[in-house]
Design a protein around this motif. Sequence first.
Motif, PDB file in Angstrom:
ATOM      1  N   PRO A 153      -7.294  -0.309   5.703  1.00 14.15           N
ATOM      2  CA  PRO A 153      -6.549  -1.306   4.923  1.00 14.15           C
ATOM      3  C   PRO A 153      -5.280  -1.810   5.604  1.00 14.15           C
ATOM      4  N   LEU A 154      -4.562  -0.935   6.275  1.00 12.34           N
ATOM      5  CA  LEU A 154      -3.317  -1.369   6.902  1.00 12.34           C
ATOM      6  C   LEU A 154      -3.569  -2.287   8.087  1.00 12.34           C
ATOM      7  N   CYS A 157      -5.260  -5.838   6.637  1.00 11.12           N
ATOM      8  CA  CYS A 157      -4.490  -6.665   5.701  1.00 11.12           C
ATOM      9  C   CYS A 157      -3.981  -7.941   6.348  1.00 11.12           C
ATOM     10  N   TYR A 162      -0.416  -7.166   0.513  1.00  9.82           N
ATOM     11  CA  TYR A 162      -1.167  -5.903   0.461  1.00  9.82           C
ATOM     12  C   TYR A 162      -1.550  -5.619  -0.983  1.00  9.82           C
ATOM     13  N   ARG A 163      -2.620  -6.267  -1.421  1.00  5.93           N
ATOM     14  CA  ARG A 163      -3.162  -6.035  -2.755  1.00  5.93           C
ATOM     15  C   ARG A 163      -4.646  -6.356  -2.747  1.00  5.93           C
ATOM     16  N   ASP A 164      -5.367  -5.705  -3.647  1.00 10.54           N
ATOM     17  CA  ASP A 164      -6.809  -5.920  -3.732  1.00 10.54           C
ATOM     18  C   ASP A 164      -7.114  -7.385  -4.026  1.00 10.54           C
ATOM     19  N   PHE A 186     -11.134  -7.214  -0.196  1.00  9.70           N
ATOM     20  CA  PHE A 186     -10.171  -6.301   0.415  1.00  9.70           C
ATOM     21  C   PHE A 186      -9.668  -5.296  -0.615  1.00  9.70           C
ATOM     22  N   ARG A 187      -9.675  -4.041  -0.223  1.00  8.50           N
ATOM     23  CA  ARG A 187      -9.104  -2.979  -1.056  1.00  8.50           C
ATOM     24  C   ARG A 187      -7.992  -2.274  -0.292  1.00  8.50           C
ATOM     25  N   THR A 188      -6.874  -2.063  -0.960  1.00 12.17           N
ATOM     26  CA  THR A 188      -5.828  -1.215  -0.414  1.00 12.17           C
ATOM     27  C   THR A 188      -6.339   0.227  -0.395  1.00 12.17           C
ATOM     28  N   LEU A 189      -5.578   1.112   0.204  1.00  8.87           N
ATOM     29  CA  LEU A 189      -5.972   2.521   0.170  1.00  8.87           C
ATOM     30  C   LEU A 189      -6.072   3.000  -1.275  1.00  8.87           C
ATOM     31  N   GLY A 191      -6.665   1.131  -3.811  1.00  8.69           N
ATOM     32  CA  GLY A 191      -7.806   0.455  -4.404  1.00  8.69           C
ATOM     33  C   GLY A 191      -9.111   1.182  -4.116  1.00  8.69           C
ATOM     34  N   TRP A 192      -9.266   1.665  -2.897  1.00  6.86           N
ATOM     35  CA  TRP A 192     -10.450   2.450  -2.569  1.00  6.86           C
ATOM     36  C   TRP A 192     -10.491   3.732  -3.388  1.00  6.86           C
TER      37      TRP A 192
END
Length: 229
Positions: A153-154, A157, A162-164, A186-189, A191-192
Amino acid sequence: MDSRTQSLEEAILSAWHLNAQPWTSAVQEQRIESRRLATDRAIIEAVLACAPRQVIDIGCGEGWLARVLSAQGLDVMGVDAVSALVDQARALGRGRFECLSYAELAAGALDERADVAVCNFSLLGKASVEALLTAVPGMLNHGGVLIVQTLHPLMACGDAPYRDGWRDGSWAGCGEGFSTPAPWYFRTLGGWLDTFTASGLRVIRVDEPLHPETGRPASIIFVLAPAHA
């Protein structure tokens, strides 16, 4: 599923149907640097570290991972929603392959159980991924695990917040011959982790394979078990 999500989920499959042949060439010619230098080896090692006998490769594409694992003596079932990729996988041999969508897998269409289910850069949507992950515990033998390798995610991005949320896709770094790219969710950490928890899975290990030249994460690998196993 709302109409926008459904439209984007359909666009993912449409893009992969359109680009099956150039993708097959990109994989077989090892055009994608991060895969060649880090992530292919990382997912092979992650699966073999679990010492499985049976493996289900979900979103197997043209079957490269199934072929590698089958050569190690494992019984591998590869599954993909794109018929052209499944046809290519069958033609190259080593492993068994079925053409099934994630919705069909979520509905129990695959009569298989495995010690390891693996999703290698194959979780691109939102609702489709959530439904699939909820069904994965039912695909596992007692003590089995799910291994997910995805974009870190990092690193993925970019300049976006930095958001789902849904992002535009790109075939950058894959070579020539590609047309419309697939959108992806996209999923943040966090979010996953929330998605895994809601799907009845718990994280038992996280690995961050590093790119050997940049020293930055080339991907992230989650090893998960059913929460109530």
